[in-house]
Design a protein around this motif. Sequence first.
Motif, short mmCIF file in Angstrom:
data_model
loop_
_atom_site.label_atom_id
_atom_site.label_comp_id
_atom_site.label_asym_id
_atom_site.label_seq_id
_atom_site.Cartn_x
_atom_site.Cartn_y
_atom_site.Cartn_z
N ARG A 1 -4.00 2.46 2.39
CA ARG A 1 -4.76 3.47 1.67
C ARG A 1 -3.82 4.34 0.85
O ARG A 1 -4.09 4.68 -0.30
N GLU A 2 -2.71 4.66 1.45
CA GLU A 2 -1.72 5.50 0.78
C GLU A 2 -1.14 4.80 -0.44
O GLU A 2 -0.84 5.42 -1.46
N LYS A 3 -1.01 3.47 -0.30
CA LYS A 3 -0.47 2.69 -1.41
C LYS A 3 -1.52 2.57 -2.52
O LYS A 3 -1.22 2.71 -3.69
N ASP A 4 -2.76 2.32 -2.09
CA ASP A 4 -3.88 2.17 -3.02
C ASP A 4 -4.04 3.38 -3.93
O ASP A 4 -4.24 3.25 -5.12
N SER A 5 -3.96 4.57 -3.34
CA SER A 5 -4.29 5.77 -4.09
C SER A 5 -3.07 6.34 -4.81
O SER A 5 -3.19 7.30 -5.55
N GLY A 6 -1.91 5.74 -4.63
CA GLY A 6 -0.73 6.22 -5.34
C GLY A 6 -0.05 7.39 -4.67
O GLY A 6 0.95 7.90 -5.17
N THR A 7 -0.58 7.84 -3.53
CA THR A 7 0.04 8.99 -2.87
C THR A 7 1.37 8.60 -2.21
O THR A 7 2.19 9.46 -1.96
N GLU B 1 3.79 6.91 -3.54
CA GLU B 1 4.86 7.18 -4.50
C GLU B 1 5.19 8.67 -4.50
O GLU B 1 6.34 9.06 -4.54
N LYS C 1 -1.17 8.43 -11.71
CA LYS C 1 -2.32 8.30 -10.83
C LYS C 1 -2.53 9.66 -10.19
O LYS C 1 -1.59 10.37 -9.91
N THR D 1 -2.63 12.12 -7.50
CA THR D 1 -1.91 11.92 -6.25
C THR D 1 -2.18 12.98 -5.19
O THR D 1 -1.26 13.47 -4.55
N TYR E 1 -4.75 13.78 -1.71
CA TYR E 1 -5.56 13.02 -0.77
C TYR E 1 -7.02 13.40 -0.96
O TYR E 1 -7.40 14.54 -0.73
#
Lengths: 376, 655
Positions: A206-212, A214, B425, B427, B429
């Motif tokens: 999920r973290e990878k999917d949403s770009g968080t 990075e 993107k 970023t 949550y």
Amino acid sequence: MPIGPLVKTTRLGALARKEMRQIMRDKQLIFILFLMPLIQLCIYGYALSPDVNHLRLGIIDYSQSPTSRGFISALCENEVFERRDSGDSEAALGEKVRGGKLDVGIVIPPELERNFKSRKVTEIQVLLDGVDANTAGIANAYINQIVMSFDRLIRTGSQIPFQRAAPQISFVYNQGLVSNWFFVPGVIALVLNLVSTLVSSAAVVREKDSGTLEQLLMTPVSSFQILTAKIIPLSALLLINVSVSLFLSTFLFHVPFRGNLLVFFSVSLLYIIVGISIGIFLAAISENQRQTLLTSFFINLPVIQLSGAISPLESMPPFFQWLSLLDPLRYYCSAVRAILLKGAGFDAIWRDVLALAIFAVVLLWLSSARFREQLK
Amino acid sequence: MQKLPWCSDTMSVEPVVTVKNLVKNYGQTQAVKNLNFAINPGELFGLIGPDGAGKTTTFHILGGIMDATAGEVLALGIKPRDVRLQIGYLTQQFSLYTDLSIEENLKYVAGIREVPADEFEERKYKYLRAMDLLRFKERLAGKLSGGMKQKLALCCALMASPKLLLLDEPTTGVDPVSRREFWDLLATVTGDGVTVAVATPYLDEAERCSRLILMHEGEIQEMGSVAELKSGLKMKRLEVRVNQPDASGGTLEKLEEKLWAMPQSKEKIKDIQAFGDRLDVLTAQPQETEGLIQTATDLPVSIEVQDPTLENVFVNRLKGKVHVDHETRYPFVEKAPQPAGAEAIAARSISKVFGAFKAVNDVSLSVQYGEIYGLLGANGAGKTTTIKMLCGLLQPTKGEMILCGAKSNLRSAALRQRLGYMSQKFTLYDDLTILENLEFYCGVYQVQDRLKNERIDWVLANSGLQGQENMLTGRLPGGWKQRLSFGAAVMHQPEVLFLDEPTSGVDPLARREMWRMIREFAADGTAVLVTTHFLEEAEHCSQLGFMVAGELVAEGSPSGIKESQPGQLLEIRFSNQQAAYELLRENLDAWRVSVFADSLHIVVDDPDKELPRIVDLAKGAGIDVIEARPLPFSLEDSFISIVKRASVKADDKAA
């Protein structure tokens, strides 16, 4: 720097708090954690009952002798077979079995009494409805057992009445299969395996999917902290998941808990680490949530099938029995059965525990290395 | 058809779209309140407005996807739902089959719309060539860049030759070169009689529309041609430049403050906006204001009087309708000043090679503290790879890097503590609340409790989110999210800030607020490196670098870049614009010619020689030149020109 460790722990605290909040807000996840054990236990416990009872049995007795009558009563003196109308000829019996009106047909030849007295072997014809191969196989085995035991009783000239022989036979054959006791501990293991891999892979991907991810990598946190912050809250939640399974199994299925809770939870924690490691590995090699899910099928299905969670290891061909040695779930399954049913402690299951510990260390190392590598 | 179809003397023409008293409610909220307008055949009709103005809702109703609550909507004379086959619809999401090639996608669309084979071939060739996609026709749609995908999506929409084309922010995240091609094709199809309605957050694109409506909160604020909107403002824009070698680092901000502090400023000055190397002062009395500025400062300033931009129109019409608190200042902690000339970010001939592909080749740049450096380039020019190397996420194959004065160990936690990063993107949550997100980043960066609360207040105040801190972040519209995301990235007062397309898809008002925040940091001494596809925005940078095919091909201040452009930009009005457009694109390099509303913009190297040639060419085809005048290069013109010239050079080298 004296404040170094303190700063690190609170950074970890911020990460772990975030994970916990995300998990608690994910309704689907909470659903999986608590309802999955219930659903799986019910399905395996109730629906997939392997016991074979009340098979419709037709008998053509050409012998009509005391021995044949004794044999027939031995066949019917238990819950397994129920005598039904068999028609009046061998041909009619065959027709009924073929038409699905009977499950089993037995033809007793006229020479039974004579052969019996002259100590010759008599051949008894057994007709089985092979449509349900599993039931047919089990029925066949029952009949063999009953014949053998009947034979033994007659030969030893024992005075024990036939009806006492029947329950004995059925008990010996059924071993665990009679009840859910074989299944329930297996399902506890199966559910833990499914939930731990799914939930941990979702949390990472999920973290990878949403770009968080990075974004996180640009902050001072280390990849070790990112992983630890994911593993700790998940482990706690998965322990709750095992507790739910355990509660349901004793409450709904009356499976005894003869062992020590501490032993049970320690072994479970080891498997949780194994499951989470597999999940992290899956997430690290996939691009997105969809890919993770698809790959998890490739791993979870064989892991479950080979573990002996739903079918006994002994019934597998030798090659697969050997292959199952590489399946971590096998050790957890056998440990859980031993703890629940036999009340085994560490001294009895140390081999399983050692195997699980090795798996946990190796898989955790492998998956965190893979996780770190994909960040580069 | 010599007259433009929407001119007043052709009023007898039946409008393609008629909207009367349109209302749309979602439960209690009114998304669209009483909308009235008509779109005539062949128009390129633009909708602009901030997020949540009701643009998408209007499009959904026009496209027959959604029913209106009240009012009458006619498309091609009947209900939109009944003519859906003749309406082409395109949104920000790509509606392509990623596993099919460009050609297969087109074939598929043509197949379901039953386009005859010969027409299909003709259209395919025409549109793919216009979009510069012909040479990629075998490539899978999934492997295309965002800009190429949108161009292909437009080609697909055009395959069925719709009468009406509805485009809802189609160029979000698309690079300037692709956007220029996209809009050139729109100009071509409107010339063929297709009516186009388009919503866009980019005001430089809106300049190319024949007519515009400016929407806000479901109502039309203003409607008219670009020229009408601009002149309706009755104001002039003064470009104020400080002629001093290092005028950055808060010089302009100080001048802005001085101007506002003057007693006469309240009545004379309507608005001041700070850019990278100039201030834009909006005023109704240009001459007096010029004098006012000269007396306000003893710095050597030069002032140019220009027409207002569309952004001026946008901002001034909506000013006061959107509440944002500017009074809350970021609680900066005093830091030891950086030594003069210290480099915050520096690259010395860095290269990055992926396999056989040279993504970045021999790039050198340097960013000082307090400077805003803009890195520009088309998709695939190597911008993202470069910014990843600069912030330490990627290791260069060759070359040397400096980050916050450090030459090695660029991935250390101590160094990252001093950096801020916001990627293209979004970023944050989505499943955490606004407050939880901000608290998380405070925790990760170990911000002291005292500062933490003040800074969170600052973010909430500046993004207009006070009182909503417990809302889930996922529910926020783009513009707010982006400002919040920026806030989260600066919780720890970074010394160096990396912003990778921070304002993609953000409306002009939100963008302006965001840049105010960015400039606040630069003025305090933070080095900012920003990439953007949005060239009006690049004006905010003090230094710009243009990348083409992995190389840095031009560098300079915004004014410097514009001035250093060879040749001249001409604005020419022709008696038959469409014919002239096609003629000139055949005879000059295609990139030199583009349609802006009722005139063509043409880049020429030597105006004295080439203008007569253009006039002759037009005459030969029976087209008259009505008016021709020189225009200053915009950054977008400069960008296109730099990129095109550089690619020609690269092609020559390859040949």
